[in-house]
Design a protein around this motif. Structure first.
Motif, PDB file in Angstrom:
ATOM      1  N   SER A 102       0.824  -1.206   0.000  1.00  0.00           N
ATOM      2  CA  SER A 102       0.000   0.000   0.000  1.00  0.00           C
ATOM      3  C   SER A 102       0.861   1.259   0.000  1.00  0.00           C
ATOM      4  O   SER A 102       2.005   1.260   0.464  1.00  0.00           O
ATOM      5  CB  SER A 102      -0.919   0.023   1.223  1.00  0.00           C
ATOM      6  N   GLN A 103       0.294   2.329  -0.506  1.00  0.00           N
ATOM      7  CA  GLN A 103       0.986   3.620  -0.494  1.00  0.00           C
ATOM      8  C   GLN A 103       1.274   4.044   0.936  1.00  0.00           C
ATOM      9  O   GLN A 103       2.322   4.631   1.219  1.00  0.00           O
ATOM     10  CB  GLN A 103       0.144   4.672  -1.199  1.00  0.00           C
ATOM     11  N   GLU A 104       0.371   3.719   1.841  1.00  0.00           N
ATOM     12  CA  GLU A 104       0.571   4.068   3.254  1.00  0.00           C
ATOM     13  C   GLU A 104       1.823   3.395   3.806  1.00  0.00           C
ATOM     14  O   GLU A 104       2.619   4.021   4.520  1.00  0.00           O
ATOM     15  CB  GLU A 104      -0.648   3.650   4.074  1.00  0.00           C
ATOM     16  N   GLU A 105       2.018   2.111   3.442  1.00  0.00           N
ATOM     17  CA  GLU A 105       3.199   1.420   3.965  1.00  0.00           C
ATOM     18  C   GLU A 105       4.479   1.919   3.295  1.00  0.00           C
ATOM     19  O   GLU A 105       5.523   2.003   3.943  1.00  0.00           O
ATOM     20  CB  GLU A 105       3.060  -0.095   3.800  1.00  0.00           C
TER      21      GLU A 105
ATOM     22  N   MET B 256       7.692   3.457   5.319  1.00  0.00           N
ATOM     23  CA  MET B 256       9.090   3.067   5.134  1.00  0.00           C
ATOM     24  C   MET B 256       9.953   4.283   4.813  1.00  0.00           C
ATOM     25  O   MET B 256      11.064   4.435   5.334  1.00  0.00           O
ATOM     26  CB  MET B 256       9.212   2.005   4.043  1.00  0.00           C
ATOM     27  N   LEU B 257       9.438   5.160   3.971  1.00  0.00           N
ATOM     28  CA  LEU B 257      10.187   6.360   3.627  1.00  0.00           C
ATOM     29  C   LEU B 257      10.341   7.288   4.830  1.00  0.00           C
ATOM     30  O   LEU B 257      11.390   7.910   5.024  1.00  0.00           O
ATOM     31  CB  LEU B 257       9.519   7.095   2.467  1.00  0.00           C
ATOM     32  N   GLN B 258       9.298   7.367   5.648  1.00  0.00           N
ATOM     33  CA  GLN B 258       9.358   8.211   6.843  1.00  0.00           C
ATOM     34  C   GLN B 258      10.471   7.742   7.775  1.00  0.00           C
ATOM     35  O   GLN B 258      11.179   8.551   8.389  1.00  0.00           O
ATOM     36  CB  GLN B 258       8.013   8.199   7.569  1.00  0.00           C
ATOM     37  N   GLU B 259      10.640   6.429   7.876  1.00  0.00           N
ATOM     38  CA  GLU B 259      11.729   5.896   8.699  1.00  0.00           C
ATOM     39  C   GLU B 259      13.078   6.107   8.010  1.00  0.00           C
ATOM     40  O   GLU B 259      14.075   6.447   8.658  1.00  0.00           O
ATOM     41  CB  GLU B 259      11.502   4.413   8.968  1.00  0.00           C
TER      42      GLU B 259
ATOM     43  N   LEU C 277      23.132   6.922   1.834  1.00  0.00           N
ATOM     44  CA  LEU C 277      22.771   6.615   3.223  1.00  0.00           C
ATOM     45  C   LEU C 277      21.277   6.326   3.355  1.00  0.00           C
ATOM     46  O   LEU C 277      20.864   5.353   3.986  1.00  0.00           O
ATOM     47  CB  LEU C 277      23.157   7.784   4.132  1.00  0.00           C
ATOM     48  N   VAL C 278      20.459   7.174   2.744  1.00  0.00           N
ATOM     49  CA  VAL C 278      19.005   6.979   2.852  1.00  0.00           C
ATOM     50  C   VAL C 278      18.570   5.734   2.082  1.00  0.00           C
ATOM     51  O   VAL C 278      17.634   5.035   2.493  1.00  0.00           O
ATOM     52  CB  VAL C 278      18.244   8.245   2.397  1.00  0.00           C
ATOM     53  N   SER C 279      19.259   5.408   0.990  1.00  0.00           N
ATOM     54  CA  SER C 279      18.911   4.235   0.198  1.00  0.00           C
ATOM     55  C   SER C 279      19.170   2.945   0.970  1.00  0.00           C
ATOM     56  O   SER C 279      18.332   2.041   0.985  1.00  0.00           O
ATOM     57  CB  SER C 279      19.711   4.225  -1.113  1.00  0.00           C
ATOM     58  N   MET C 280      20.334   2.852   1.588  1.00  0.00           N
ATOM     59  CA  MET C 280      20.640   1.638   2.354  1.00  0.00           C
ATOM     60  C   MET C 280      19.696   1.504   3.540  1.00  0.00           C
ATOM     61  O   MET C 280      19.231   0.402   3.861  1.00  0.00           O
ATOM     62  CB  MET C 280      22.096   1.682   2.838  1.00  0.00           C
ATOM     63  N   GLN C 281      19.397   2.614   4.171  1.00  0.00           N
ATOM     64  CA  GLN C 281      18.471   2.577   5.297  1.00  0.00           C
ATOM     65  C   GLN C 281      17.096   2.084   4.842  1.00  0.00           C
ATOM     66  O   GLN C 281      16.457   1.269   5.511  1.00  0.00           O
ATOM     67  CB  GLN C 281      18.367   3.971   5.924  1.00  0.00           C
ATOM     68  N   LEU C 282      16.643   2.567   3.681  1.00  0.00           N
ATOM     69  CA  LEU C 282      15.351   2.143   3.139  1.00  0.00           C
ATOM     70  C   LEU C 282      15.334   0.646   2.868  1.00  0.00           C
ATOM     71  O   LEU C 282      14.353  -0.042   3.195  1.00  0.00           O
ATOM     72  CB  LEU C 282      15.060   2.912   1.849  1.00  0.00           C
ATOM     73  N   MET C 283      16.402   0.106   2.299  1.00  0.00           N
ATOM     74  CA  MET C 283      16.426  -1.320   1.980  1.00  0.00           C
ATOM     75  C   MET C 283      16.413  -2.194   3.233  1.00  0.00           C
ATOM     76  O   MET C 283      15.778  -3.247   3.261  1.00  0.00           O
ATOM     77  CB  MET C 283      17.629  -1.636   1.096  1.00  0.00           C
ATOM     78  N   LEU C 284      17.087  -1.749   4.282  1.00  0.00           N
ATOM     79  CA  LEU C 284      17.065  -2.507   5.537  1.00  0.00           C
ATOM     80  C   LEU C 284      15.696  -2.433   6.205  1.00  0.00           C
ATOM     81  O   LEU C 284      15.203  -3.420   6.763  1.00  0.00           O
ATOM     82  CB  LEU C 284      18.158  -2.001   6.480  1.00  0.00           C
ATOM     83  N   ILE C 285      15.067  -1.275   6.140  1.00  0.00           N
ATOM     84  CA  ILE C 285      13.716  -1.117   6.692  1.00  0.00           C
ATOM     85  C   ILE C 285      12.753  -2.046   5.959  1.00  0.00           C
ATOM     86  O   ILE C 285      11.924  -2.728   6.572  1.00  0.00           O
ATOM     87  CB  ILE C 285      13.262   0.348   6.602  1.00  0.00           C
ATOM     88  N   ALA C 286      12.852  -2.081   4.631  1.00  0.00           N
ATOM     89  CA  ALA C 286      11.983  -2.952   3.844  1.00  0.00           C
ATOM     90  C   ALA C 286      12.190  -4.411   4.235  1.00  0.00           C
ATOM     91  O   ALA C 286      11.225  -5.173   4.401  1.00  0.00           O
ATOM     92  CB  ALA C 286      12.243  -2.748   2.354  1.00  0.00           C
TER      93      ALA C 286
END
Length: 210
Positions: A29-32, A36-39, A142-151
């Protein structure tokens, strides 16, 4: 099965691999995606200017069009979402919003806020554009790696893709000259296991201790 959200950071890091085969009917979902982006945007950045911007592709036709300028990589079309990470080479234009926000949150006093805004406005506009692009690219990493780990922590799979026609991307999506594309990140549910990889021995990558 253990809840993926309870896994340690070390487990998430070790389990994240680049996946190129995705379940094309699985949706996020767009919400999820926003969660993830917010984190992810809690990542650090130079002078806290946060020079990253995102374009999210979830529509089936939009992903198909993007695939055509991304070297025909299958995952661009089959992943649940493609998140394009763009850099802001005029990141200093956000300085007042950044530091006023910190002031209003009680993280700094007004004098310090004013000093930081003034020093940023003196420095950054006079820095060569190529240097500012390098700063934005580093922070986008930095933000990209963080996003992939969050996912991965949420049970999703990812793969970063630098192989796409950046000039065509800018032209097709009418990207403002202030921004430039850096990487595409596919996010979705794996349809096949990732290819496992190895890493160089640690002694090969530590040059020396001092």
């Amino acid at each position: 099965m253990r809840n993926v959200l309870t896994k340690s950071l070390s487990e998430v890091i070790k389990e994240r691999h680049s996946v190129r085969k995705y379940d094309p009917v699985f949706t996020i979902s767009q919400e999820e995606i926003n969660d993830m982006l917010q984190e992810a945007i809690q990542a650090p950045s130079s002078s806290n200017l946060q020079p990253w911007r995102f374009m999210v592709f979830q529509d089936k036709e939009a992903k198909k069009e993007l695939r055509a300028i991304a070297n025909n990589q299958e995952q661009v079309e089959t992943a649940s979402a493609i998140i394009a990470i763009l850099g802001d080479k005029e990141m200093y234009k956000s300085v007042e919003k950044v530091y006023r926000g910190a002031f209003e949150a009680g993280f700094m006093d007004e004098a310090n806020m004013t000093r930081l805004i003034e020093s940023t406005n003196r420095l950054y506009p006079n820095v060569p554009e190529e240097v500012r692009k390098n700063i934005a690219s580093f922070d986008a990493g930095l933000v990209s790696m963080q996003l992939m780990l969050i996912a991965k922590a949420k049970g999703y799979d990812t793969v970063p893709m630098g192989g796409f026609d950046k000039h065509q991307f800018v032209q097709k999506y009418k990207v403002d000259d202030r921004y430039f594309p850096i990487v595409l990140i596919a996010v979705g549910k794996a349809a096949a296991p990732a290819f496992k990889t190895t890493r160089l021995p640690l002694e090969d990558v530590i040059i020396e201790y001092r």
